[in-house]
Design an enzyme around this catalytic site. Structure first.
Site, short mmCIF file in Angstrom:
data_model
loop_
_atom_site.label_atom_id
_atom_site.label_comp_id
_atom_site.label_asym_id
_atom_site.label_seq_id
_atom_site.Cartn_x
_atom_site.Cartn_y
_atom_site.Cartn_z
N ASP A 115 0.92 -1.41 -0.21
CA ASP A 115 0.03 0.09 0.09
C ASP A 115 0.76 1.22 0.17
O ASP A 115 0.41 2.40 -0.57
CB ASP A 115 -0.74 0.03 1.23
CG ASP A 115 -2.11 -0.77 0.94
OD1 ASP A 115 -2.03 -1.78 0.20
OD2 ASP A 115 -3.29 -0.72 1.66
N ASP A 136 -1.38 -5.50 4.13
CA ASP A 136 -2.89 -5.26 4.32
C ASP A 136 -3.89 -5.98 3.73
O ASP A 136 -4.80 -6.47 4.63
CB ASP A 136 -3.02 -3.75 3.77
CG ASP A 136 -2.15 -2.74 4.50
OD1 ASP A 136 -1.15 -3.13 5.01
OD2 ASP A 136 -2.74 -1.52 4.65
N CYS A 166 4.78 -2.40 8.27
CA CYS A 166 5.33 -1.17 8.89
C CYS A 166 4.91 -1.10 10.23
O CYS A 166 3.90 -1.72 10.71
CB CYS A 166 4.50 -0.06 7.94
SG CYS A 166 5.07 0.04 6.26
N GLU A 207 -6.90 4.62 -0.13
CA GLU A 207 -6.76 4.99 1.08
C GLU A 207 -6.42 6.69 1.11
O GLU A 207 -5.58 6.82 -0.04
CB GLU A 207 -5.56 4.26 1.91
CG GLU A 207 -5.86 2.83 2.29
CD GLU A 207 -4.84 2.15 3.11
OE1 GLU A 207 -5.13 1.33 3.76
OE2 GLU A 207 -3.74 2.44 2.75
N SER A 253 -5.56 4.79 5.54
CA SER A 253 -4.37 3.81 6.04
C SER A 253 -4.60 3.91 7.61
O SER A 253 -5.03 4.82 8.27
CB SER A 253 -3.16 4.34 5.56
OG SER A 253 -2.06 3.75 6.47
#
Length: 554
Positions: free
Chosen positions: A78, A120, A191, A442, A468
């Site tokens: 993403d 994600d 992340c 997002e 996000s």
């Protein structure tokens, strides 16, 4: 064994010849065949280590008496897809992942599966597949990234996006931005904050589909290799006991997941994915129960972007099980739910102590007495919208201001970076929903630009798109109905006053019903020219409050 359909008897002699072409021995064919779904690729930092995880899973399966066979699943990064047409292809992969995994698993009649996701859409897509297939399945993710360090402070990807906003505001130099770029993402892994990937990996633990530590053990720790071996062993135990995903992902398990979503302060995307996974499991998960659960569930964690702690800190503090044990003191969890350990939730979390009350607050001293996510309703969002309340500064929990209206993310970013948005404004970005995008992009770039320009405590952002998990501030997404489906967000005009009260769960545009009816008379929703998979997706996708599942999928 299910795999006997593909390998046993005279009828399957041709298939046996093909298994032998793979180099499989008679001894291997006599064992259960376990599909290892590898999401490894070389474009997603959260997936670049999955080859090692997969090898460890294979070892665990073999040690426990199974035959591991690897096949792939796709994954989009993403962060790399953000801010351009690529983000339209993120959410839409969730269904591709579920569908392709179903095809591979049933075509080859695997006896069990070990899913190896990390980022994600990959995690919910494989959870959807697991529920749909309902054969013994265990999840082991690739693990979170370690936090970066810039000038002595821990940092993460959200800091990077906000640095770009600070540069646009003239408060950061190009050299300082590049210093962030060098340091905020220092290792492989998902992340490092409580963004969507880590939210879903933690909730996989809560649902009972992953082993202890699945959501929090850092990607670079050897402990994760050991976890992967145990996941391989665990699937063999599930086969022996005939424990399947629908035995685990029950209505009570999803209520547990929503409860822990509130306690952990997970990404708003969980409110898109949990209903979709539940749908595949035959459980109706109405977003309305989120507020009911939130009202009695304290928020105990403020991980980035809501606060200064990171996944590595949560892991050291005891991980997801420690938060579950803390929340269980209030009687808010169903401790009888079955899990992939072959034990119940209560058995799993017993004795899992909170080792750091600065990272995991106690139920007596929460960040707030209510949960991290709120569902709002009003004439702007009759069917609901969602906000990560735990990442909103107190002064923005109630806000009223004039609408600044944009029909795309790009238009909004240009206005924000061009200094055209001022304190008090309410930025409205529409035609970015599941159908309108299509693909429900997002909005991390706009929210980060607002924060980076010092407007995070004075400007709200509302969209029929999504955010996000790295977004913070009064970022209100999933507005339903979306503009492309005829929702009232499409009727908002520049300057309309919008009133937001997050604690009261309301969102209103101060326009009379008569005026809205007049506007609707001369209005038709905008459509975008798209082709290929996006066109098919737009034609089939349902609304965000239904999980944006594809119509016709059961």
């Amino acid at each position: 064994m299910r795999s006997d359909n593909a390998k046993s008897g005279m009828q399957q002699a041709p298939a046996r010849s093909l298994f032998r072409a793979l180099g499989l021995t008679e001894e291997e064919l006599a064992r259960p065949l376990i599909g290892v779904v590898s999401s490894y690729n070389e474009i997603v930092p959260g997936h670049m280590n999955l080859d090692k995880i997969v090898e460890a899973v294979k070892q665990g399966i073999a040690m426990a008496g199974g035959t591991p066979i690897v096949f792939p699943a796709i994954a989009v990064c993403d962060g790399i897809a953000m801010g351009h047409v690529g983000m339209k292809y993120s959410l839409v992969t969730r269904d591709l992942i579920a569908d392709s995994t179903e095809c591979m698993a049933l075509a080859h009649q695997f006896d069990g599966l070990v899913m190896v996701p990390n980022c994600d859409k990959n995690v919910p897509g494989l959870l959807m597949a697991a529920a749909r297939l309902n054969i013994p399945t265990v999840f082991v993710s690739g693990g979170p990234m370690l936090a970066g360090h810039v000038k002595g402070q821990k940092r993460s990807l959200s800091s990077m996006f906000e640095a770009v906003g600070a540069y646009a505001a003239g408060t950061m130099t190009e050299e300082e931005v590049e210093d962030f770029a060098d340091k905020v993402c220092p290792t492989c892994g998902s992340c490092s904050g409580m963004y969507t990937a880590n939210s879903m990996n933690c909730l996989t633990e809560v649902l009972g589909m992953g082993l202890k530590g699945n959501g929090t053990i850092p990607a670079v720790y050897s402990e994760r290799i050991r976890l992967a071996k145990h996941a391989g062993m665990a699937v063999m135990n599930l086969i022996e006991k005939n424990i399947c995903p629908k035995d685990i992902m029950t209505e009570a398990a999803f209520r547990n997941a929503l409860t822990m979503d509130m306690a952990l302060g997970c990404s708003t995307n969980s409110m898109l994915h949990l209903p979709a996974i539940a749908h595949e499991a035959g459980v109706e998960l109405n977003v309305d129960i989120a507020n009911e659960i939130s009202a009695k569930t304290p928020n105990l964690c403020h991980l980035a972007p809501a606060g200064p702690t990171y996944m590595e800190d949560l892991n050291e503090a005891g991980g997801v099980y420690a938060v579950m044990n803390e929340i269980s003191k209030l009687g808010l969890l169903d401790l009888n739910c079955m899990t992939v350990t072959g034990k119940t939730v209560g058995e799993n979390i017993k004795g899992c102590e909170n080792k750091n009350t600065q990272v995991i607050r106690t139920v007596e001293n929460p960040y707030s007495s209510t949960g991290g996510i709120a569902v709002l309703r009003g004439n702007l969002a009759p069917d609901s919208c969602v906000v990560k309340r735990s990442a909103v500064v107190p002064e923005m929990l109630k806000h009223e201001g004039p609408a600044r209206v944009f029909d795309s993310e790009e238009e909004a970013i240009a206005a924000i970076k061009g200094g055209k948005i001022v304190a008090g404004d309410v930025v409205v970005i529409r035609y970015e929903g599941p159908k309108g995008g299509p693909g429900m992009r997002e909005m991390l770039n706009p929210t980060s630009a607002i924060a980076g320009m010092g407007l995070g405590a004075s400007v709200a952002l509302i969209t029929d798109g999504r955010f996000s998990g790295a977004s913070r501030g009064a970022s209100i997404g999933h507005v339903c109905p979306e503009a492309a489906a005829g929702g009232p967000i499409g009727l908002v005009e520049e300057g309309d006053l919008i009133s937001i009260d997050i604690n009261a769960n309301t969102i209103q545009m101060k326009v009379s019903d008569e005026e809205l009816a007049r506007r609707r008379e001369n209005w038709t929703p905008k459509t975008k020219e798209v082709s290929g998979y996006l066109r098919r997706y737009r034609n089939q996708v349902t609304s965000a409050d239904k999980g944006a599942v594809l119509a016709g999928n059961s």
